[in-house]
Design a protein around this motif. Structure first.
Motif, PDB file in Angstrom:
ATOM      1  N   VAL A  77      34.591 -14.379   1.550  1.00 37.20           N
ATOM      2  CA  VAL A  77      33.300 -14.118   0.677  1.00 37.20           C
ATOM      3  C   VAL A  77      32.572 -15.586   0.340  1.00 37.20           C
ATOM      4  O   VAL A  77      31.468 -15.788   0.242  1.00 37.20           O
ATOM      5  N   ALA A  78      33.673 -16.505   0.161  1.00 34.94           N
ATOM      6  CA  ALA A  78      33.124 -17.936  -0.258  1.00 34.94           C
ATOM      7  C   ALA A  78      32.458 -18.509   1.101  1.00 34.94           C
ATOM      8  O   ALA A  78      31.239 -19.180   0.809  1.00 34.94           O
ATOM      9  N   ASN A  79      32.630 -18.189   2.158  1.00 35.94           N
ATOM     10  CA  ASN A  79      32.030 -18.886   3.442  1.00 35.94           C
ATOM     11  C   ASN A  79      30.810 -17.977   3.710  1.00 35.94           C
ATOM     12  O   ASN A  79      29.811 -18.726   3.984  1.00 35.94           O
ATOM     13  N   ILE A  80      30.568 -17.099   3.314  1.00 31.26           N
ATOM     14  CA  ILE A  80      29.389 -15.968   3.497  1.00 31.26           C
ATOM     15  C   ILE A  80      28.538 -16.505   2.427  1.00 31.26           C
ATOM     16  O   ILE A  80      27.321 -16.960   2.724  1.00 31.26           O
ATOM     17  N   SER A  81      29.037 -16.858   1.159  1.00 27.48           N
ATOM     18  CA  SER A  81      28.111 -17.479   0.314  1.00 27.48           C
ATOM     19  C   SER A  81      27.445 -18.780   0.574  1.00 27.48           C
ATOM     20  O   SER A  81      26.379 -19.245   0.136  1.00 27.48           O
ATOM     21  N   ILE A  82      28.590 -19.627   1.225  1.00 26.69           N
ATOM     22  CA  ILE A  82      27.983 -21.087   1.698  1.00 26.69           C
ATOM     23  C   ILE A  82      26.897 -20.838   2.830  1.00 26.69           C
ATOM     24  O   ILE A  82      25.846 -21.771   2.734  1.00 26.69           O
ATOM     25  N   VAL A  83      27.126 -19.952   3.769  1.00 27.57           N
ATOM     26  CA  VAL A  83      26.121 -19.938   4.769  1.00 27.57           C
ATOM     27  C   VAL A  83      24.519 -19.159   3.975  1.00 27.57           C
ATOM     28  O   VAL A  83      23.563 -19.839   4.304  1.00 27.57           O
ATOM     29  N   VAL A  84      24.712 -18.410   3.157  1.00 35.39           N
ATOM     30  CA  VAL A  84      23.560 -17.800   2.571  1.00 35.39           C
ATOM     31  C   VAL A  84      23.000 -18.887   1.712  1.00 35.39           C
ATOM     32  O   VAL A  84      21.676 -19.036   1.741  1.00 35.39           O
ATOM     33  N   VAL A  94      17.763 -13.352   2.890  1.00 34.22           N
ATOM     34  CA  VAL A  94      18.028 -12.149   2.159  1.00 34.22           C
ATOM     35  C   VAL A  94      18.874 -11.344   3.285  1.00 34.22           C
ATOM     36  O   VAL A  94      19.619 -10.780   2.813  1.00 34.22           O
ATOM     37  N   ASP A  95      18.425 -11.296   4.352  1.00 37.41           N
ATOM     38  CA  ASP A  95      18.936 -10.540   5.553  1.00 37.41           C
ATOM     39  C   ASP A  95      20.559 -10.890   5.626  1.00 37.41           C
ATOM     40  O   ASP A  95      21.391 -10.083   5.980  1.00 37.41           O
ATOM     41  N   MET A  96      21.001 -12.236   5.186  1.00 36.35           N
ATOM     42  CA  MET A  96      22.367 -12.625   5.391  1.00 36.35           C
ATOM     43  C   MET A  96      23.073 -12.046   4.575  1.00 36.35           C
ATOM     44  O   MET A  96      24.429 -11.883   4.585  1.00 36.35           O
ATOM     45  N   HIS A  97      22.482 -11.358   3.215  1.00 34.64           N
ATOM     46  CA  HIS A  97      23.439 -10.730   2.424  1.00 34.64           C
ATOM     47  C   HIS A  97      24.144  -9.484   3.246  1.00 34.64           C
ATOM     48  O   HIS A  97      25.039  -8.964   2.631  1.00 34.64           O
ATOM     49  N   MET A  98      23.512  -9.101   4.202  1.00 36.15           N
ATOM     50  CA  MET A  98      24.351  -7.868   4.651  1.00 36.15           C
ATOM     51  C   MET A  98      25.698  -8.494   5.247  1.00 36.15           C
ATOM     52  O   MET A  98      26.636  -7.412   5.645  1.00 36.15           O
ATOM     53  N   ALA A  99      25.792  -9.722   5.366  1.00 34.10           N
ATOM     54  CA  ALA A  99      27.193 -10.299   5.727  1.00 34.10           C
ATOM     55  C   ALA A  99      28.330  -9.941   4.862  1.00 34.10           C
ATOM     56  O   ALA A  99      29.410  -9.820   5.134  1.00 34.10           O
ATOM     57  N   PHE A 132      21.782 -16.579 -12.425  1.00 36.55           N
ATOM     58  CA  PHE A 132      21.034 -17.421 -13.527  1.00 36.55           C
ATOM     59  C   PHE A 132      21.254 -18.715 -13.466  1.00 36.55           C
ATOM     60  O   PHE A 132      20.191 -19.451 -14.038  1.00 36.55           O
ATOM     61  N   LEU A 133      22.436 -19.269 -12.663  1.00 39.69           N
ATOM     62  CA  LEU A 133      22.451 -20.750 -12.720  1.00 39.69           C
ATOM     63  C   LEU A 133      22.003 -21.242 -11.409  1.00 39.69           C
ATOM     64  O   LEU A 133      21.207 -22.432 -11.587  1.00 39.69           O
ATOM     65  N   LEU A 134      21.750 -20.923 -10.322  1.00 37.59           N
ATOM     66  CA  LEU A 134      21.377 -21.380  -9.448  1.00 37.59           C
ATOM     67  C   LEU A 134      20.583 -20.343  -8.494  1.00 37.59           C
ATOM     68  O   LEU A 134      21.243 -20.054  -7.151  1.00 37.59           O
ATOM     69  N   PRO A 135      19.624 -19.789  -8.583  1.00 36.20           N
ATOM     70  CA  PRO A 135      19.245 -18.577  -7.865  1.00 36.20           C
ATOM     71  C   PRO A 135      18.874 -18.834  -6.382  1.00 36.20           C
ATOM     72  O   PRO A 135      18.961 -17.705  -5.504  1.00 36.20           O
ATOM     73  N   ALA A 136      18.465 -19.951  -6.305  1.00 41.28           N
ATOM     74  CA  ALA A 136      17.788 -20.166  -4.689  1.00 41.28           C
ATOM     75  C   ALA A 136      19.075 -20.302  -4.053  1.00 41.28           C
ATOM     76  O   ALA A 136      18.787 -20.214  -2.675  1.00 41.28           O
ATOM     77  N   ALA A 137      20.250 -20.428  -4.271  1.00 41.55           N
ATOM     78  CA  ALA A 137      21.407 -20.034  -3.441  1.00 41.55           C
ATOM     79  C   ALA A 137      21.736 -18.832  -3.171  1.00 41.55           C
ATOM     80  O   ALA A 137      22.312 -18.548  -2.106  1.00 41.55           O
ATOM     81  N   ILE A 138      21.033 -17.714  -3.412  1.00 36.76           N
ATOM     82  CA  ILE A 138      21.385 -16.564  -3.275  1.00 36.76           C
ATOM     83  C   ILE A 138      20.049 -15.710  -2.635  1.00 36.76           C
ATOM     84  O   ILE A 138      19.980 -14.920  -1.682  1.00 36.76           O
TER      85      ILE A 138
END
Length: 226
Positions: A77-84, A94-99, A132-138
């Motif tokens: 989950v952390a690695n996918i989040s880093i990629v996103v 946004v499409d990477m969220h399918m990961a 809320f803290l860093l929306p651009a990261a998701i």
């Protein structure tokens, strides 16, 4: 072969595979950052590599099998989040969220409801906090609670089905293992009874032989006396 041993072996192989796959995320992050022109993402790549190494070390220790499963799930989950996060500014972010959904499906193949729950909680906390803290990261475009809620509902549905499946499958393995143990114990009991019966037959045969020998000796004595 014990069914639970087979299940543990399957889990161990998958954990090692996932740990090795996560070691490849670091180079992928470097390529993504170079392609996006945002600069080389050394720190995200190093973080990803560290997560993969921790998972690989844990996967090599059988006594840490449960911890390794949880670690590899949360690290995925952390690695996918880093990629996103690295894809921030890209239309594909946004499409990477399918990961996340694909990753949870892979984690489901471990057939461990605790690991599925851990990955689900990690994903939910990541989305809620960064929204809320860093929306651009998701997500591109800033905070989007509606999108987070939609993704959360879909994630919970998938997690619920995978949890049910994990409980059912692990339960079936446990039932097969218990049946195998019972059958083995019954076979050992039957073999033990057969050995005891054979020993009794041998003892009876020896008694009969001694009795026959004694009768013959008495008959010989009687003939000699006569």
């Amino acid at each position: 072969m014990d069914a639970l041993v087979d299940l543990d072996r399957h889990r161990s192989r998958l954990v090692r595979l996932l740990a090795l796959v996560q070691l490849a995320v670091g180079p992928l992050l470097l390529l993504i950052s170079l392609a996006s022109g945002s600069g080389v993402a050394f720190m995200p790549a190093l973080t990803s590599a560290g997560l993969g190494i921790v998972c690989l070390v844990l996967s090599a220790r059988p006594e840490f099998a449960a911890a390794a499963r949880m670690a590899v799930a949360v690290a995925l989950v952390a690695n996918i989040s880093i990629v996103v996060a690295t894809m921030s500014g890209s239309y594909l972010q946004v499409d990477m969220h399918m990961a996340y959904f694909a990753g949870l499906a892979v984690i489901g193949a471990l057939f461990d409801w605790r690991v599925i729950a851990g990955a689900t909680v990690a994903t939910a906390l990541h989305h809620i906090l960064l929204n809320f803290l860093l929306p651009a990261a998701i997500y591109p475009g800033g905070t989007d609670l509606g999108r987070v809620s939609l993704h959360a509902v879909i994630l919970l549905v998938e997690a619920g089905v995978l949890t049910w499946l994990a409980i059912k499958v692990s339960g079936m393995f446990a039932a097969v293992s218990a049946a195998s143990i019972a059958a083995r114990e019954e076979q050992e009991r039957a073999e033990r009874l057969n050995r005891q019966a054979a020993e009794l037959r041998d003892a009876d045969a020896q008694k009969e032989a001694r009795r026959a020998a004694l009768d013959n000796a008495k008959a010989e004595d009687l003939r000699a006396f006569v």
